[in-house]
Motif scaffolding. Sequence first.
Motif, PDB file in Angstrom:
ATOM      1  N   ALA A 217       0.845  -1.200   0.000  1.00 57.18           N
ATOM      2  CA  ALA A 217       0.000   0.000   0.000  1.00 57.18           C
ATOM      3  C   ALA A 217       0.878   1.246   0.000  1.00 57.18           C
ATOM      4  O   ALA A 217       1.213   1.773   1.064  1.00 57.18           O
ATOM      5  N   PRO A 218       1.299   1.739  -1.179  1.00 61.22           N
ATOM      6  CA  PRO A 218       2.096   2.972  -1.218  1.00 61.22           C
ATOM      7  C   PRO A 218       1.277   4.164  -0.756  1.00 61.22           C
ATOM      8  O   PRO A 218       0.057   4.195  -0.894  1.00 61.22           O
ATOM      9  N   VAL A 219       1.968   5.142  -0.205  1.00 57.73           N
ATOM     10  CA  VAL A 219       1.291   6.346   0.290  1.00 57.73           C
ATOM     11  C   VAL A 219       0.990   7.278  -0.873  1.00 57.73           C
ATOM     12  O   VAL A 219       1.886   7.656  -1.627  1.00 57.73           O
ATOM     13  N   VAL A 220      -0.270   7.633  -1.030  1.00 57.84           N
ATOM     14  CA  VAL A 220      -0.700   8.565  -2.078  1.00 57.84           C
ATOM     15  C   VAL A 220      -1.442   9.715  -1.405  1.00 57.84           C
ATOM     16  O   VAL A 220      -2.433   9.493  -0.703  1.00 57.84           O
ATOM     17  N   LEU A 221      -0.957  10.921  -1.597  1.00 54.90           N
ATOM     18  CA  LEU A 221      -1.597  12.102  -1.022  1.00 54.90           C
ATOM     19  C   LEU A 221      -2.685  12.583  -1.976  1.00 54.90           C
ATOM     20  O   LEU A 221      -2.372  13.059  -3.079  1.00 54.90           O
ATOM     21  N   PRO A 222      -3.949  12.469  -1.602  1.00 50.87           N
ATOM     22  CA  PRO A 222      -5.039  12.828  -2.523  1.00 50.87           C
ATOM     23  C   PRO A 222      -4.950  14.265  -3.027  1.00 50.87           C
ATOM     24  O   PRO A 222      -5.157  14.523  -4.220  1.00 50.87           O
ATOM     25  N   LEU A 223      -4.639  15.208  -2.127  1.00 49.64           N
ATOM     26  CA  LEU A 223      -4.574  16.616  -2.536  1.00 49.64           C
ATOM     27  C   LEU A 223      -3.478  16.834  -3.566  1.00 49.64           C
ATOM     28  O   LEU A 223      -3.669  17.548  -4.562  1.00 49.64           O
ATOM     29  N   LEU A 224      -2.301  16.215  -3.349  1.00 52.12           N
ATOM     30  CA  LEU A 224      -1.196  16.355  -4.299  1.00 52.12           C
ATOM     31  C   LEU A 224      -1.543  15.711  -5.632  1.00 52.12           C
ATOM     32  O   LEU A 224      -1.233  16.256  -6.700  1.00 52.12           O
ATOM     33  N   TYR A 225      -2.190  14.558  -5.584  1.00 54.64           N
ATOM     34  CA  TYR A 225      -2.593  13.873  -6.817  1.00 54.64           C
ATOM     35  C   TYR A 225      -3.554  14.737  -7.627  1.00 54.64           C
ATOM     36  O   TYR A 225      -3.383  14.911  -8.846  1.00 54.64           O
ATOM     37  N   VAL A 226      -4.555  15.282  -6.956  1.00 54.44           N
ATOM     38  CA  VAL A 226      -5.530  16.136  -7.644  1.00 54.44           C
ATOM     39  C   VAL A 226      -4.848  17.385  -8.201  1.00 54.44           C
ATOM     40  O   VAL A 226      -5.160  17.835  -9.315  1.00 54.44           O
ATOM     41  N   ALA A 227      -3.887  17.938  -7.458  1.00 51.64           N
ATOM     42  CA  ALA A 227      -3.179  19.133  -7.921  1.00 51.64           C
ATOM     43  C   ALA A 227      -2.378  18.837  -9.190  1.00 51.64           C
ATOM     44  O   ALA A 227      -2.369  19.647 -10.135  1.00 51.64           O
ATOM     45  N   VAL A 228      -1.719  17.690  -9.240  1.00 53.15           N
ATOM     46  CA  VAL A 228      -0.933  17.326 -10.426  1.00 53.15           C
ATOM     47  C   VAL A 228      -1.841  17.162 -11.643  1.00 53.15           C
ATOM     48  O   VAL A 228      -1.550  17.665 -12.740  1.00 53.15           O
ATOM     49  N   VAL A 229      -2.969  16.466 -11.450  1.00 56.29           N
ATOM     50  CA  VAL A 229      -3.906  16.272 -12.562  1.00 56.29           C
ATOM     51  C   VAL A 229      -4.493  17.610 -13.006  1.00 56.29           C
ATOM     52  O   VAL A 229      -4.662  17.873 -14.208  1.00 56.29           O
ATOM     53  N   ALA A 230      -4.808  18.497 -12.047  1.00 55.33           N
ATOM     54  CA  ALA A 230      -5.368  19.799 -12.389  1.00 55.33           C
ATOM     55  C   ALA A 230      -4.382  20.642 -13.182  1.00 55.33           C
ATOM     56  O   ALA A 230      -4.750  21.293 -14.175  1.00 55.33           O
ATOM     57  N   VAL A 231      -3.116  20.646 -12.764  1.00 55.71           N
ATOM     58  CA  VAL A 231      -2.102  21.412 -13.498  1.00 55.71           C
ATOM     59  C   VAL A 231      -1.925  20.846 -14.900  1.00 55.71           C
ATOM     60  O   VAL A 231      -1.807  21.599 -15.891  1.00 55.71           O
ATOM     61  N   ALA A 232      -1.913  19.518 -15.016  1.00 54.45           N
ATOM     62  CA  ALA A 232      -1.787  18.895 -16.338  1.00 54.45           C
ATOM     63  C   ALA A 232      -2.977  19.271 -17.219  1.00 54.45           C
ATOM     64  O   ALA A 232      -2.812  19.562 -18.417  1.00 54.45           O
ATOM     65  N   GLY A 233      -4.183  19.268 -16.631  1.00 59.70           N
ATOM     66  CA  GLY A 233      -5.360  19.658 -17.401  1.00 59.70           C
ATOM     67  C   GLY A 233      -5.310  21.102 -17.848  1.00 59.70           C
ATOM     68  O   GLY A 233      -5.679  21.429 -18.986  1.00 59.70           O
ATOM     69  N   LEU A 234      -4.853  21.979 -16.970  1.00 57.77           N
ATOM     70  CA  LEU A 234      -4.738  23.399 -17.320  1.00 57.77           C
ATOM     71  C   LEU A 234      -3.743  23.603 -18.459  1.00 57.77           C
ATOM     72  O   LEU A 234      -3.998  24.371 -19.397  1.00 57.77           O
ATOM     73  N   LEU A 235      -2.614  22.897 -18.392  1.00 64.74           N
ATOM     74  CA  LEU A 235      -1.622  23.010 -19.466  1.00 64.74           C
ATOM     75  C   LEU A 235      -2.187  22.497 -20.789  1.00 64.74           C
ATOM     76  O   LEU A 235      -1.979  23.106 -21.846  1.00 64.74           O
ATOM     77  N   ALA A 236      -2.902  21.359 -20.718  1.00 65.08           N
ATOM     78  CA  ALA A 236      -3.456  20.785 -21.946  1.00 65.08           C
ATOM     79  C   ALA A 236      -4.483  21.714 -22.574  1.00 65.08           C
ATOM     80  O   ALA A 236      -4.478  21.939 -23.796  1.00 65.08           O
ATOM     81  N   LEU A 237      -5.369  22.270 -21.762  1.00 61.16           N
ATOM     82  CA  LEU A 237      -6.395  23.166 -22.295  1.00 61.16           C
ATOM     83  C   LEU A 237      -5.790  24.454 -22.847  1.00 61.16           C
ATOM     84  O   LEU A 237      -6.207  24.957 -23.896  1.00 61.16           O
TER      85      LEU A 237
END
Length: 260
Positions: A217-237
Amino acid sequence: MTPAGLTRTWDPDVTAGSLTSFGAGDIAVSELAADQLGLKPGSSLKLTLGDGTPTTLKVSAVYTRGLGFGDLTLAHDLVARHVDNPLAATVLVRSDRTKDQLAAALRKFPNVRVESPDAVDRLQAERGQSSADVNLLAMGLVLAFTAIAVVNTLAMSVSERVREFALLRLAGATRRQVRGMLRAEALSVLLIATALGSGIALAVLTAFSVGMTGSAAPVVLPLLYVAVVAVAGLLALTATALPGRTALKPLPVSVATAKE
């Protein structure tokens, strides 16, 4: 390690074998190393020391705390003869003397400092934080270059579709509909990339977590994960919307009839 008094100064949580008679011809290994190399107390392990000298050591003990102490433990006298600098960076001393008394006894060694256990812990924490900062900086540079490459690729792919957009306009599509199509394409790419990237990262991190901690069970920080996806989405758009607006500015007729 220095074998003298080893069982009183070091507790790696031995699960097999013993450190009682640990000497220059012995080696202690972590459970992870024992599993990977097929070792147990009494086994022989062939190693190459720092200066290229081959040696064969006997496994005297297997311990669980390899994550903190390391996977292989050898006698200091053995290793010191085969490295460029055999001096230890830190020496742990148990004494009834005060810190000032120990410092006075070591005045002839100007490069040696006497620190309390709390100070040693703080120093190690500072070194660990410094190393973490360097790793974060390196990762930040990697992410920055990756973002530049992704934005450049998306922008070029949109800019090369000017003729396609012109034909869609001539077929009755509005600028707003074409821009909506581009946004839908960017979001589709983002969703596919998020799924693939998350799956690959989860597989790698799970294997690493099992190897290092025994837990899958690796540690995944939900807030950091969402932030990375959000930044990637902003760059793509952004990389899709801005070139798209530029590509839609020419008159559709002039673009569609222009020779390639």
